[in-house]
Write a protein that holds these residues in place. Sequence first.
Motif, PDB file in Angstrom:
ATOM      1  N   ALA A  96      26.800  17.880 -84.697  1.00 54.03           N
ATOM      2  CA  ALA A  96      25.780  16.823 -84.619  1.00 54.03           C
ATOM      3  C   ALA A  96      26.233  15.514 -85.248  1.00 54.03           C
ATOM      4  CB  ALA A  96      24.493  17.297 -85.286  1.00 54.03           C
ATOM      5  N   GLY A  97      27.158  15.604 -86.210  1.00 51.87           N
ATOM      6  CA  GLY A  97      27.616  14.403 -86.901  1.00 51.87           C
ATOM      7  C   GLY A  97      27.141  14.378 -88.349  1.00 51.87           C
ATOM      8  N   PHE A  98      27.852  13.637 -89.185  1.00 53.82           N
ATOM      9  CA  PHE A  98      27.493  13.530 -90.603  1.00 53.82           C
ATOM     10  C   PHE A  98      26.167  12.784 -90.760  1.00 53.82           C
ATOM     11  CE2 PHE A  98      32.199  13.489 -90.477  1.00 53.82           C
ATOM     12  CZ  PHE A  98      32.401  14.718 -91.074  1.00 53.82           C
ATOM     13  N   GLY A  99      25.360  13.257 -91.706  1.00 52.69           N
ATOM     14  CA  GLY A  99      24.086  12.614 -91.961  1.00 52.69           C
ATOM     15  C   GLY A  99      23.010  12.968 -90.960  1.00 52.69           C
ATOM     16  N   GLN A 100      23.325  13.863 -90.035  1.00 58.35           N
ATOM     17  CA  GLN A 100      22.363  14.239 -88.995  1.00 58.35           C
ATOM     18  C   GLN A 100      21.788  15.627 -89.208  1.00 58.35           C
ATOM     19  OE1 GLN A 100      22.104  11.009 -87.840  1.00 58.35           O
ATOM     20  NE2 GLN A 100      21.588  12.030 -85.914  1.00 58.35           N
ATOM     21  N   VAL A 101      22.020  16.199 -90.391  1.00 56.53           N
ATOM     22  CA  VAL A 101      21.588  17.574 -90.643  1.00 56.53           C
ATOM     23  C   VAL A 101      20.658  17.628 -91.845  1.00 56.53           C
ATOM     24  CG1 VAL A 101      22.340  19.922 -91.148  1.00 56.53           C
ATOM     25  CG2 VAL A 101      23.755  18.451 -89.686  1.00 56.53           C
ATOM     26  N   LYS A 102      19.484  18.238 -91.649  1.00 48.67           N
ATOM     27  CA  LYS A 102      18.535  18.461 -92.732  1.00 48.67           C
ATOM     28  C   LYS A 102      18.580  19.927 -93.146  1.00 48.67           C
ATOM     29  CE  LYS A 102      15.201  14.847 -91.430  1.00 48.67           C
ATOM     30  NZ  LYS A 102      13.788  14.594 -91.068  1.00 48.67           N
ATOM     31  N   ASP A 103      18.590  20.136 -94.440  1.00 45.29           N
ATOM     32  CA  ASP A 103      18.679  21.489 -94.970  1.00 45.29           C
ATOM     33  C   ASP A 103      17.293  22.042 -95.249  1.00 45.29           C
ATOM     34  OD1 ASP A 103      19.212  23.828 -96.291  1.00 45.29           O
ATOM     35  OD2 ASP A 103      19.992  22.873 -98.109  1.00 45.29           O
ATOM     36  N   GLY A 104      16.865  22.978 -94.405  1.00 43.82           N
ATOM     37  CA  GLY A 104      15.583  23.639 -94.620  1.00 43.82           C
ATOM     38  C   GLY A 104      15.760  25.118 -94.886  1.00 43.82           C
ATOM     39  N   LEU A 105      16.937  25.516 -95.303  1.00 45.52           N
ATOM     40  CA  LEU A 105      17.228  26.924 -95.534  1.00 45.52           C
ATOM     41  C   LEU A 105      16.595  27.411 -96.832  1.00 45.52           C
ATOM     42  CD1 LEU A 105      20.993  26.865 -94.509  1.00 45.52           C
ATOM     43  CD2 LEU A 105      19.134  27.939 -93.228  1.00 45.52           C
ATOM     44  N   PHE A 106      16.139  28.654 -96.814  1.00 46.08           N
ATOM     45  CA  PHE A 106      15.477  29.254 -97.970  1.00 46.08           C
ATOM     46  C   PHE A 106      16.403  30.306 -98.571  1.00 46.08           C
ATOM     47  CE2 PHE A 106      12.886  32.804 -99.645  1.00 46.08           C
ATOM     48  CZ  PHE A 106      12.293  32.141-100.717  1.00 46.08           C
ATOM     49  N   PHE A 107      16.660  30.174 -99.872  1.00 49.19           N
ATOM     50  CA  PHE A 107      17.523  31.126-100.549  1.00 49.19           C
ATOM     51  C   PHE A 107      16.705  32.312-101.027  1.00 49.19           C
ATOM     52  CE2 PHE A 107      19.502  32.443-104.718  1.00 49.19           C
ATOM     53  CZ  PHE A 107      20.528  33.168-104.144  1.00 49.19           C
ATOM     54  N   ARG A 108      17.023  33.481-100.499  1.00 46.87           N
ATOM     55  CA  ARG A 108      16.321  34.704-100.881  1.00 46.87           C
ATOM     56  C   ARG A 108      17.251  35.551-101.731  1.00 46.87           C
ATOM     57  NH1 ARG A 108      16.512  39.726 -98.725  1.00 46.87           N
ATOM     58  NH2 ARG A 108      17.566  38.980 -96.835  1.00 46.87           N
ATOM     59  N   ILE A 109      16.768  35.921-102.921  1.00 51.08           N
ATOM     60  CA  ILE A 109      17.580  36.751-103.809  1.00 51.08           C
ATOM     61  C   ILE A 109      17.670  38.150-103.230  1.00 51.08           C
ATOM     62  CG2 ILE A 109      17.772  37.749-106.117  1.00 51.08           C
ATOM     63  CD1 ILE A 109      16.328  35.328-107.201  1.00 51.08           C
ATOM     64  N   ASP A 110      18.880  38.633-103.097  1.00 51.97           N
ATOM     65  CA  ASP A 110      19.111  39.985-102.573  1.00 51.97           C
ATOM     66  C   ASP A 110      18.787  40.991-103.670  1.00 51.97           C
ATOM     67  OD1 ASP A 110      19.960  42.340-101.507  1.00 51.97           O
ATOM     68  OD2 ASP A 110      21.937  41.629-100.903  1.00 51.97           O
ATOM     69  N   PRO A 111      17.749  41.834-103.484  1.00 50.56           N
ATOM     70  CA  PRO A 111      17.365  42.788-104.537  1.00 50.56           C
ATOM     71  C   PRO A 111      18.474  43.772-104.870  1.00 50.56           C
ATOM     72  CG  PRO A 111      16.259  43.311-102.467  1.00 50.56           C
ATOM     73  CD  PRO A 111      16.899  41.972-102.289  1.00 50.56           C
ATOM     74  N   PHE A 112      19.322  44.085-103.879  1.00 53.45           N
ATOM     75  CA  PHE A 112      20.400  45.043-104.133  1.00 53.45           C
ATOM     76  C   PHE A 112      21.450  44.442-105.061  1.00 53.45           C
ATOM     77  CE2 PHE A 112      18.603  46.406-100.071  1.00 53.45           C
ATOM     78  CZ  PHE A 112      18.354  47.742-100.353  1.00 53.45           C
ATOM     79  N   SER A 113      21.708  43.129-104.910  1.00 57.91           N
ATOM     80  CA  SER A 113      22.689  42.492-105.789  1.00 57.91           C
ATOM     81  C   SER A 113      22.142  42.402-107.212  1.00 57.91           C
ATOM     82  CB  SER A 113      23.043  41.092-105.270  1.00 57.91           C
ATOM     83  OG  SER A 113      21.916  40.244-105.300  1.00 57.91           O
ATOM     84  N   VAL A 114      20.812  42.186-107.344  1.00 52.33           N
ATOM     85  CA  VAL A 114      20.206  42.147-108.670  1.00 52.33           C
ATOM     86  C   VAL A 114      20.329  43.502-109.349  1.00 52.33           C
ATOM     87  CG1 VAL A 114      18.058  41.839-109.925  1.00 52.33           C
ATOM     88  CG2 VAL A 114      18.606  40.315-108.016  1.00 52.33           C
ATOM     89  N   MET A 115      20.125  44.569-108.579  1.00 50.90           N
ATOM     90  CA  MET A 115      20.224  45.907-109.136  1.00 50.90           C
ATOM     91  C   MET A 115      21.645  46.198-109.605  1.00 50.90           C
ATOM     92  SD  MET A 115      17.911  48.008-106.351  1.00 50.90           S
ATOM     93  CE  MET A 115      18.393  49.592-107.020  1.00 50.90           C
ATOM     94  N   LYS A 116      22.647  45.691-108.837  1.00 47.48           N
ATOM     95  CA  LYS A 116      24.038  45.926-109.235  1.00 47.48           C
ATOM     96  C   LYS A 116      24.356  45.222-110.543  1.00 47.48           C
ATOM     97  CE  LYS A 116      25.720  46.466-104.505  1.00 47.48           C
ATOM     98  NZ  LYS A 116      26.549  45.873-103.426  1.00 47.48           N
TER      99      LYS A 116
END
Length: 233
Positions: free
Chosen positions: A211-231
């Motif tokens: 799309a080109g630089f400056g043409q991307v909006k970040d709407g991603l949601f970071f979800r904590i992986d419960p399995f990694s927390v358990m490790k």
Amino acid sequence: MQAEAIMTKPVITTHANATIAEAVELMLSNKVSCLPVTDSDGALVGIVSKSDFLRREELGTRRVRPRWLEFDLGPGTTANDYVRSNGRIIHEVMTAHVISAPPGASVAHIVNLMMQHRINNVPIVDRERVVGIITRTDLLPVLIRAMPKAGTTPPDDDLIRRAILAELQGQSWSGGDVIDVRVSDGVVELTGEIVDERQRKAAIVAAENIAGFGQVKDGLFFRIDPFSVMKVS
């Protein structure tokens, strides 16, 4: 693309029986960082670079090892250190085992050699003769030519979206279809869940390349992986 298309030629070389002073002057006058070394028949027998001249008695920078380590390493290693610091002839200090490639080698192969062996230069050899050399600097113009040019973005929103989705779905780190893409008037919005913050940067890079630089909006949601927390716990 093959090595012969990007290699530097002709190559500045030195002789195995040249003095270190002669080789250093050759490097300085030609502004090169290394010299392939040839024998009397012109065959490649070694290579010297600036790093070979760092541990020198004249500079007061010879390698000094603790006595206990010298004992463990044995006389061969310390004798080699002495030669490297005090030798006056190129064949005494050069690297004899040269990592080289043929003219038909791919750029990918050249880069793999550089990364695997931690070297900056790869002589290109044809029938034992040096016909060219590729440095890391030689790869930069190739990179520039290969990068997307301004104005090559797909012409409409749907094409942009499909191109980004295809790129994401072809990458193992993307998680398949967990990242969605919306495009409006050429502006991209990335949505969906990620479980590693490094995925965010990778997804943005993938979208920007289309799309080109400056043409991307970040709407991603970071979800904590419960399995990694358990490790961790």
